[in-house]
Structure formats: C-alpha cells, structure tokens
Design an enzyme around this catalytic site. Sequence first.
Site, mmCIF file in Angstrom:
data_model
loop_
_atom_site.group_PDB
_atom_site.id
_atom_site.type_symbol
_atom_site.label_atom_id
_atom_site.label_comp_id
_atom_site.label_asym_id
_atom_site.label_seq_id
_atom_site.Cartn_x
_atom_site.Cartn_y
_atom_site.Cartn_z
ATOM 1 N N GLU A 1 -55.173 65.078 2.012
ATOM 2 C CA GLU A 1 -54.066 64.443 1.293
ATOM 3 C C GLU A 1 -52.866 65.368 1.095
ATOM 4 O O GLU A 1 -51.715 64.923 1.116
ATOM 5 C CB GLU A 1 -54.552 63.913 -0.060
ATOM 6 C CG GLU A 1 -55.398 62.647 0.010
ATOM 7 C CD GLU A 1 -56.861 62.914 0.295
ATOM 8 O OE1 GLU A 1 -57.654 61.968 0.244
ATOM 9 O OE2 GLU A 1 -57.224 64.084 0.566
ATOM 10 N N GLU B 1 -64.534 60.846 0.032
ATOM 11 C CA GLU B 1 -64.748 60.494 -1.371
ATOM 12 C C GLU B 1 -65.784 59.378 -1.520
ATOM 13 O O GLU B 1 -66.577 59.381 -2.472
ATOM 14 C CB GLU B 1 -63.415 60.095 -2.001
ATOM 15 C CG GLU B 1 -62.470 61.291 -2.140
ATOM 16 C CD GLU B 1 -61.036 60.890 -2.453
ATOM 17 O OE1 GLU B 1 -60.517 61.321 -3.499
ATOM 18 O OE2 GLU B 1 -60.433 60.147 -1.655
ATOM 19 N N GLY C 1 -60.335 59.263 1.609
ATOM 20 C CA GLY C 1 -61.169 58.280 0.931
ATOM 21 C C GLY C 1 -62.549 58.136 1.530
ATOM 22 O O GLY C 1 -63.505 57.772 0.842
ATOM 23 N N ALA D 1 -57.757 56.547 3.438
ATOM 24 C CA ALA D 1 -57.034 55.381 2.946
ATOM 25 C C ALA D 1 -56.062 54.912 4.022
ATOM 26 O O ALA D 1 -55.689 55.659 4.927
ATOM 27 C CB ALA D 1 -56.278 55.727 1.669
#
Length: 260
Positions: free
Chosen positions: A134, A114, A111, A66
């Site tokens: 994270e 993911e 992300g 992200a």
Amino acid sequence: MNFETLIYHQEGHIGTLTINRPQALNALNETVLKELTSFTEQIQSDRNIRVLIITGSGEKAFVAGADIKAMQGMSPKEAEDFSMVAQTAFNAVENLPFAVIAAVNGFALGGGCELALSCDIILASGKAKFGLPEVTLGLLPCFGGTQRLPRAIGLYKAREMVFSGDFYSAEACKDFGFVNHVFAPEELLNEALKLAKTIALRGPVAVAKAKQSLNTGSELHISEGLKQEAALFGALFTTQDHSEGIGAFIEKRTPDFQGN
C-alpha cells in the site's frame, strides 16, 4: 448460496469458499467484501460445518489486493467507510466458530494478505507471494494489516513488510512465522483438505472453545487469559462431546462427535 463473486462448495463437514473474480486477480471490491460478510452470517451458526477453506480462483492469485480502480476518486470519508466494510468482513471471518484455513494459491497482496491473516491457518503454494504494498500507492494497509501482522510476526518484522511494500515468497513468510506450510502448487488444495479432514474429526465444540481461548487470550494479561482458559475448559464439561471423547478413549474406540 448464490453470490456474484463467491463460489461455495460443501462436502461433509468441510466447506470451500473461492473468491471468484479471476479477470481482476480476485481483487477485493465492495461487492466481494459485502458478500463475504453475508456469507459468514449465513454459515456461522451451521453446526454441520467444522472447517472452512478459503482460496482464490485461477492459478495466479489468491487475492491480489483491493480493487485499485474502485478506490480512485474516493473522498476521505468514502475511503474510511471502505476500510470499515473490509474490516467488518475480515473480523467476521476471524470470529467464525470453527477453524478457517487459507489455501493461498498465488498472489496474496494488500487485502489478500490481510484476508489470509484473518484465517486461523495459512497454507501456501510455493508460487505464492505475500506483501502489503500500500505504501507504494501513498496509502497504508487498512483491512487489518497493521494490527494482525505485528501480532502474528512481531512489530519489527511487520514494520519491514509494511514500510518496504515489498513482495515476499511463501518460504520467507513461513520463516517469518505466519505461513504454516508451503506445498507444491498441485498439492495445495489436497493438503488443505487433508488438514481440514483431520480437524473435522476432532470435537467441534472443543475446537471452537480452543479458538476462542487462543484468539482472545492473546490480548489479555496472562493471569486473565489463564482464568478464561480454565472457564472454557469447565464449560466443555457440560457438552455431550466431552462425554463421548472421554468415553471413547477409555473404551479404546474412535469418538463420534456430534457437536453438542
């Protein structure tokens, strides 16, 4: 299709979507995520598409996570909303009614990992790195990582990846069980196309029903999953593709599936 952060190319029954923010290592901000949702809405009913390949622009990253700068200063409600925007996008990818292949050409972190997990098949460059870092930022994976990863590799190995925040090689992730194949960087897209072409030759309605059975059945008790499998199998007998497939087998010819 015109997007600010995505590039789409289609040839025959195969589409290739490229996340295109190379200056930011293809990091996911709200624009990328909303455009990804919009893209899936536009193609999900396109019966001409039988396989989608997702990759990242440049040589360094698939998606390097992200956009951290975009998250700085978010309120708790804004952070939750950002998570939901991403989950909506990745759910839409996961629920596309055809096969989706992630061609992971570089860093797939946070992300990016993911996003890859929301695809049906993951092919990776030997230079690719996967991870959910994270916790090194005082956060947790919130784009589906804490849910999809343990379903893919088991709870104990998922805990290790999430709690450590470490990066893992493509070969290690293949050993974990969520990367299907690892290729030399220069071979990755050709190998993805080769697999896509194989899948595109199969009955598209059958592939869609098989995907539905695999994805939803894994969340059901086996007795309910078996009932669903049988029902989906029966439903295929209403299609022209099933007649074409069986007819071609009996007549010893290559089937010409039309997707209906």
